[in-house]
Design a protein around this motif. Structure first.
Motif, mmCIF file in Angstrom:
data_model
loop_
_atom_site.group_PDB
_atom_site.id
_atom_site.type_symbol
_atom_site.label_atom_id
_atom_site.label_comp_id
_atom_site.label_asym_id
_atom_site.label_seq_id
_atom_site.Cartn_x
_atom_site.Cartn_y
_atom_site.Cartn_z
ATOM 1 N N PHE A 172 -7.216 -11.045 -10.099
ATOM 2 C CA PHE A 172 -7.589 -10.696 -8.739
ATOM 3 C C PHE A 172 -8.859 -9.841 -8.729
ATOM 4 C CE2 PHE A 172 -2.981 -11.435 -8.260
ATOM 5 C CZ PHE A 172 -3.009 -12.351 -7.220
ATOM 6 N N ARG A 173 -9.676 -10.052 -7.712
ATOM 7 C CA ARG A 173 -10.878 -9.233 -7.544
ATOM 8 C C ARG A 173 -10.469 -7.825 -7.112
ATOM 9 N NH1 ARG A 173 -15.585 -11.958 -7.497
ATOM 10 N NH2 ARG A 173 -16.607 -10.405 -6.182
ATOM 11 N N PRO A 174 -11.382 -6.846 -7.266
ATOM 12 C CA PRO A 174 -11.005 -5.450 -7.006
ATOM 13 C C PRO A 174 -10.331 -5.214 -5.656
ATOM 14 C CG PRO A 174 -13.127 -5.504 -8.086
ATOM 15 C CD PRO A 174 -12.761 -6.938 -7.814
ATOM 16 N N TRP A 175 -10.933 -5.684 -4.552
ATOM 17 C CA TRP A 175 -10.356 -5.382 -3.248
ATOM 18 C C TRP A 175 -9.062 -6.135 -2.982
ATOM 19 C CZ3 TRP A 175 -10.272 -1.510 -0.250
ATOM 20 C CH2 TRP A 175 -11.354 -0.646 -0.186
ATOM 21 N N THR A 176 -8.923 -7.321 -3.562
ATOM 22 C CA THR A 176 -7.654 -8.035 -3.431
ATOM 23 C C THR A 176 -6.542 -7.257 -4.127
ATOM 24 O OG1 THR A 176 -8.842 -10.138 -3.421
ATOM 25 C CG2 THR A 176 -6.469 -10.231 -3.820
ATOM 26 N N ALA A 177 -6.847 -6.758 -5.324
ATOM 27 C CA ALA A 177 -5.869 -5.954 -6.062
ATOM 28 C C ALA A 177 -5.516 -4.687 -5.291
ATOM 29 C CB ALA A 177 -6.426 -5.599 -7.439
ATOM 30 N N GLY A 192 -0.094 4.204 8.228
ATOM 31 C CA GLY A 192 -0.996 5.267 7.787
ATOM 32 C C GLY A 192 -1.027 5.398 6.275
ATOM 33 N N LEU A 193 0.145 5.275 5.634
ATOM 34 C CA LEU A 193 0.201 5.319 4.171
ATOM 35 C C LEU A 193 -0.573 4.157 3.548
ATOM 36 C CD1 LEU A 193 3.845 6.388 3.217
ATOM 37 C CD2 LEU A 193 1.735 7.729 3.069
ATOM 38 N N PHE A 194 -0.526 2.994 4.202
ATOM 39 C CA PHE A 194 -1.279 1.845 3.710
ATOM 40 C C PHE A 194 -2.774 2.151 3.721
ATOM 41 C CE2 PHE A 194 -3.554 -2.154 4.693
ATOM 42 C CZ PHE A 194 -3.286 -2.850 3.519
ATOM 43 N N VAL A 195 -3.253 2.768 4.791
ATOM 44 C CA VAL A 195 -4.673 3.146 4.877
ATOM 45 C C VAL A 195 -5.016 4.162 3.785
ATOM 46 C CG1 VAL A 195 -6.415 4.279 6.313
ATOM 47 C CG2 VAL A 195 -4.843 2.624 7.326
ATOM 48 N N LEU A 196 -4.146 5.157 3.605
ATOM 49 C CA LEU A 196 -4.354 6.128 2.531
ATOM 50 C C LEU A 196 -4.435 5.425 1.180
ATOM 51 C CD1 LEU A 196 -4.370 9.053 1.343
ATOM 52 C CD2 LEU A 196 -1.867 8.862 1.250
ATOM 53 N N ALA A 197 -3.512 4.491 0.944
ATOM 54 C CA ALA A 197 -3.469 3.790 -0.339
ATOM 55 C C ALA A 197 -4.724 2.967 -0.573
ATOM 56 C CB ALA A 197 -2.228 2.903 -0.404
ATOM 57 N N LEU A 198 -5.297 2.396 0.484
ATOM 58 C CA LEU A 198 -6.558 1.675 0.329
ATOM 59 C C LEU A 198 -7.643 2.601 -0.215
ATOM 60 C CD1 LEU A 198 -6.687 -0.447 3.633
ATOM 61 C CD2 LEU A 198 -6.140 -1.261 1.326
ATOM 62 N N ALA A 252 -10.827 4.557 -4.914
ATOM 63 C CA ALA A 252 -11.226 5.614 -5.847
ATOM 64 C C ALA A 252 -10.912 5.221 -7.284
ATOM 65 C CB ALA A 252 -10.531 6.922 -5.486
ATOM 66 N N ARG A 253 -9.785 4.568 -7.481
ATOM 67 C CA ARG A 253 -9.414 4.109 -8.831
ATOM 68 C C ARG A 253 -10.442 3.113 -9.360
ATOM 69 N NH1 ARG A 253 -8.968 2.378 -13.196
ATOM 70 N NH2 ARG A 253 -7.116 1.655 -14.300
ATOM 71 N N GLU A 254 -10.837 2.149 -8.534
ATOM 72 C CA GLU A 254 -11.787 1.139 -8.980
ATOM 73 C C GLU A 254 -13.201 1.707 -9.107
ATOM 74 O OE1 GLU A 254 -11.261 -1.894 -9.995
ATOM 75 O OE2 GLU A 254 -9.103 -1.897 -9.597
#
Length: 277
Positions: A208-213, A236-242, A247-249
């Motif tokens: 998977f590409r970065p944003w898909t992952a 809201g947690l989903f937005v935080l996780a994005l 940041a990880r990538e």
């Protein structure tokens, strides 16, 4: 003023302010192409079978440890006892996951130890991420709560997480401090190793590409909180996780997402403390 029974629920002034700030953040992000991630090679260490095995171990061992914690804590009777049970269950769950998490961190350690300057840069990115993503999380959560209220008539508790509500209602004693420490320190570290570390690595190694992952792991992260967080707050947690996934990538490490996650939990606990005061 408090709206009467016939008044439609409306977002708070704070939510409208966050909407304004969030719009500014999005404009800056889009103009600066900050979200653009290079199509870099997926991490090669640990190998996909090892990463997947450690990920599965953490997913399985967490609930097993929590089950042991339930047995050790006994039946809750409310108040401080409830927080005691929560603390024991969390400690047992994290302890059960610790060997797999430690093994992953050890296997993915860099050949050359990271410098203090590199760690500081990662922490600074984490702080900047939290400042930028906070208005977006607030907007999605509060406007989602208003929509939920209009559709179902059910209002959202301002403290949308089970832990925050338990801390608000606790009469005092040592257990609130234990639960607070677990929420600020243990939960962000364990969850970032599990989701942004292992989960995103598995998705990237699968092609998977970065944003898909990032999107896939963020959705899984939100779903895993469904038992303790209502739907608007899950959004809201989903937005935080994005943001954490970005940041990880973007940095290639876990320092930035861990720092942002620590700050997010700490800020929510401070808000909860203000509501009890």
């Amino acid at each position: 003023t408090v709206a009467g029974p016939s008044s439609p629920p409306m977002p708070s002034t704070y939510a409208w302010l966050m909407l304004l700030l969030g719009s500014v953040v999005l404009a800056i992000v889009m103009r600066g192409r900050i979200l653009a991630l290079p199509a870099s090679e997926p991490p090669s260490s640990p190998t996909p079978p090892v990463t997947t095995g450690l990920f599965a171990a953490m997913i399985v061992l967490g609930p097993l440890g929590a089950t042991l914690g339930v047995a050790l804590a006994g039946a809750p009777d409310g108040g401080a006892r409830s927080l005691r049970s929560m603390a024991i269950i969390s400690i047992c769950a994290y302890a059960a996951q610790l060997p797999a998490a430690a093994a992953y961190v050890w296997l993915r350690r860099p050949a050359t130890p990271r410098s203090a300057a590199s760690l500081f840069a990662g922490a600074a990115i984490g702080v900047a991420l939290l400042v930028g993503v906070w208005p977006l999380v607030v907007v999605v959560t509060e406007f989602g709560a208003v929509l939920q209220h209009r559709l179902s008539g059910r209002a959202l508790d301002p403290l949308a997480h089970e832990t925050l509500r338990a801390l608000r209602d606790a009469p005092g004693g040592p257990w609130p401090r234990v639960v607070t420490a677990l929420a600020i320190l243990a939960a962000p570290i364990v969850e970032e190793i599990l989701y942004r570390g292992m989960g995103q690595s598995i998705a990237r190694q699968a092609g998977f590409r970065p944003w898909t992952a990032i999107v896939l792991v963020s959705a899984f992260f939100a779903i895993m909180h469904a038992a303790v967080v209502p739907v608007p707050a899950l959004a809201g947690l989903f937005v935080l996780a994005l943001g954490l996934g970005w940041a990880r990538e973007a940095t290639g490490g876990l320092t930035a997402p861990i720092v942002a996650h620590v700050g997010f939990n700490a800020a929510n606990l401070m808000i909860a403390s203000g509501m009890t005061g």
